[in-house]
Design an enzyme around this catalytic site. Structure first.
Site, PDB file in Angstrom:
ATOM      1  N   SER A 214       0.835  -1.193   0.000  1.00  0.00           N
ATOM      2  CA  SER A 214       0.000   0.000   0.000  1.00  0.00           C
ATOM      3  C   SER A 214       0.880   1.256   0.000  1.00  0.00           C
ATOM      4  O   SER A 214       1.713   1.429  -0.886  1.00  0.00           O
ATOM      5  CB  SER A 214      -0.960  -0.043   1.188  1.00  0.00           C
ATOM      6  OG  SER A 214      -1.964   0.938   1.058  1.00  0.00           O
ATOM      7  N   GLU A 336      -9.473  -4.756  -4.249  1.00  0.00           N
ATOM      8  CA  GLU A 336      -8.768  -3.852  -3.334  1.00  0.00           C
ATOM      9  C   GLU A 336      -9.738  -2.924  -2.596  1.00  0.00           C
ATOM     10  O   GLU A 336      -9.684  -2.776  -1.372  1.00  0.00           O
ATOM     11  CB  GLU A 336      -7.756  -2.993  -4.111  1.00  0.00           C
ATOM     12  CG  GLU A 336      -6.637  -3.750  -4.784  1.00  0.00           C
ATOM     13  CD  GLU A 336      -5.423  -3.941  -3.891  1.00  0.00           C
ATOM     14  OE1 GLU A 336      -5.503  -3.631  -2.690  1.00  0.00           O
ATOM     15  OE2 GLU A 336      -4.398  -4.404  -4.412  1.00  0.00           O
ATOM     16  N   HIS A 434      -8.021  -5.339  -0.077  1.00  0.00           N
ATOM     17  CA  HIS A 434      -6.727  -4.742   0.247  1.00  0.00           C
ATOM     18  C   HIS A 434      -6.219  -5.308   1.572  1.00  0.00           C
ATOM     19  O   HIS A 434      -6.979  -5.430   2.527  1.00  0.00           O
ATOM     20  CB  HIS A 434      -6.942  -3.231   0.368  1.00  0.00           C
ATOM     21  CG  HIS A 434      -5.717  -2.393   0.433  1.00  0.00           C
ATOM     22  ND1 HIS A 434      -4.800  -2.322  -0.580  1.00  0.00           N
ATOM     23  CD2 HIS A 434      -5.272  -1.546   1.410  1.00  0.00           C
ATOM     24  CE1 HIS A 434      -3.844  -1.466  -0.254  1.00  0.00           C
ATOM     25  NE2 HIS A 434      -4.096  -0.987   0.957  1.00  0.00           N
TER      26      HIS A 434
END
Length: 527
Positions: A214, A336, A434
């Site tokens: 990320s 995600e 995610h």
């Protein structure tokens, strides 16, 4: 040196002596300082070398994390991301090594994510123990400044207010006009420290892989082509990098800086520097609301293209000549955006018209046609499902593909993957969200027992996939190639095959796995 399990390991560095511990057969050094504490006049200054210490410094307990927002009880996805104690004196790193010897093992340098506002390298979920034990590699995880302390851009105002002042009042030190990205100066300082010192911990400074997830993957990309990092890293792993973020130039960023100063109740940087850090974090919470836009991932703080510490979008650095020979692995999760939107009751009520309008903001082509194209990929799709797929594509999947395409076209090495295994929790609404690949990569589910995201995954599927991914990451760190005996042949991403490894209950290599997203976004408006 006696490094038997019943004796505490001690290493001698230029900065001083360190005493670590042996934990489950792995030697660990915690809270090792790599830079001077960024406090007082060093708040919002580039990281400075640590002056060292006298005697033997105890390195058996984690240090404090960077100050950040924290809520008791956590959240329904990760259960929280960073916990007390917090302190501005946080620029430390942790090291896991199979042995303190002359082994010159490959090094994995891990940068945590957290939306540029949260996280810590000492969180148990990022423990390097399994990597060190299973891969015979040295693992380093770092703390760095996040939120307002690391990402607030003050530009020329900072220099006008503090020019010529260093760690001691009256000390003259150069000040680069308009510099920001203090998070990046921290990471560069940590990487330099590791490069200069890791041989003392059994590591090889010539074989360093920088990896992150990320926001940490954005950091990884920024480091890869940075002139100060040249020669200090050999490989990078980018897990779910949000390369679709618009990284602002100074003028655009200073608009949110002005809002932040107002929320903090400070007229200028001098007043801001006098505030205690809890007040800074409180103002950060207000900035969340100020910068939030419907249908977009919230990012109150971002990197800034200041022209001093960062000259271009981090995603571009891996296409520069400085990064030409760096081995790259890049990947994303299939859904995600479900991480931030699937459990939000407000978005559950989104209408088709709202989502079509959101599509029209970023597409030159017919927004209704784009909506229909997304809806066809999900039978029974609700408007929020289309929105989440759109955000996943524009922020993560498509920019990752574009980077892989560009590197492949120039003959530069890159491996691509997509993580598809869905999370059963919350009636499956999170899907392959995610962060879900993290426990599989680290192969440490025992340290994720508090995290709702991983609950309910069948142990047989979980453990088999974790072993496959964990060993692929180890192989890449060691050799620059993720192939190993337990994974199907994983070809480099090529302009013709577009080979992408699909991590699910069954692991397969698929050509042009994300072709639908890639072609659909050819009609996206470019900044």
């Amino acid at each position: 040196m006696d490094n038997s399990p019943d004796r505490a390991p001690v290493v001698d560095l230029k900065a001083g002596r360190l005493r670590g511990a042996v934990e489950e057969g792995v030697t660990v050094f915690r809270a090792v300082p790599y830079a001077t504490p960024p406090v007082g006049p060093l708040r919002w200054r580039p990281a400075q070398p640590h002056p060292g210490w006298s005697g033997v410094r105890d390195a058996t307990a984690d240090g404090p994390s960077v100050p950040q927002m924290y809520a008791e009880g956590g959240d329904p996805v990760l259960g929280g991301h960073g916990s007390p104690p917090f302190d501005e004196d946080c620029l430390t790193l942790n090291i896991w090594t199979p042995a303190v010897d002359a082994g010159r093992r490959p090094v994995l340098f891990w940068i945590h994510g957290g939306g540029f506002v949260s996280g810590s390298g000492s969180m148990p979920i990022y423990s390097g123990e399994e990597f060190a034990r299973d891969g015979d590699i040295v693992v380093v995880s770092i703390n760095y400044r996040t939120g307002p302390l690391g990402y607030l851009y003050l530009g020329d105002e900072l220099d006008a207010a503090g020019k010529g002042r260093g760690a001691e009042e009256g000390e003259d030190r150069p000040c680069a006009t308009g510099a920001g990205n203090f998070w990046l100066t921290d990471q560069l300082a940590a990487l330099r420290w590791v490069h200069d010192n890791i041989t003392h911990f059994g590591g090889d400074p010539d074989t360093i892989t920088v990896a992150g997830q990320s926001g940490g993957a954005v950091s990884t990309a920024a480091l890869a082509g940075h002139p100060e990092a040249r020669g200090m890293l050999k490989r990078v792993i980018l897990q779910s990098p949000p390369l679709g973020l618009d990284i602002p130039a100074p003028a655009a960023y200073l608009e949110r800086t002005a809002a932040y100063l107002q929320f903090a109740g400070a007229a200028d940087v001098d007043e801001l520097r006098e505030l205690p850090w809890p007040r800074l974090i409180e103002a950060a919470g207000a900035l969340f609301g100020h910068t939030m836009r419907w249908g977009y991932w919230p990012t109150p703080f971002l990197p800034v293209r200041d022209g001093v510490t960062l000259h271009e979008h981090p995603g571009r650095t891996l296409l520069d000549d400085a990064a030409a020979d760096i081995d790259v692995m890049i990947g994303w999760t299939r859904e995600e955006a479900n991480f931030g939107f699937a459990l939000d009751a407000g978005y559950a009520e989104a209408t088709r018209d709202q989502v079509v309008a959101r599509i029209a903001e970023v597409f030159d082509t017919d927004a209704e046609a784009v909506y229909a194209a997304y809806a066809r990929t999900r039978p029974g799709a609700r408007p929020v499902d289309v929105l989440m797929d759109l955000i996943t594509d524009e922020l993560f999947r498509v920019p990752c593909l574009e980077l892989a395409e560009a590197r492949a076209a120039s003959g530069r090495p890159v491996w691509a993957y997509q993580f598809d295994l869905p999370a059963p929790v919350h009636d499956g609404r999170l899907a392959a969200a995610h962060c879900l690949e993290l426990p599989f990569v680290f192969h440490n589910f025992d340290k994720w027992s508090h995290v709702p995201l991983v609950r309910g995954i069948a142990p047989a599927v979980r453990d088999g996939l974790a072993d496959t991914m964990h060993q692929a990451w180890i192989a890449f760190v060691r050799t620059g190639n993720p192939n190993h005996a337990g994974v199907p042949e994983w070809e480099r991403y090529g302009a013709e095959s577009r080979a992408t490894m699909r991590f699910d209950s069954v692991v397969t290599s698929v050509n042009d796995l994300a072709g639908h997203s890639r072609t659909l976004h050819e009609g996206r408006r470019r900044p």
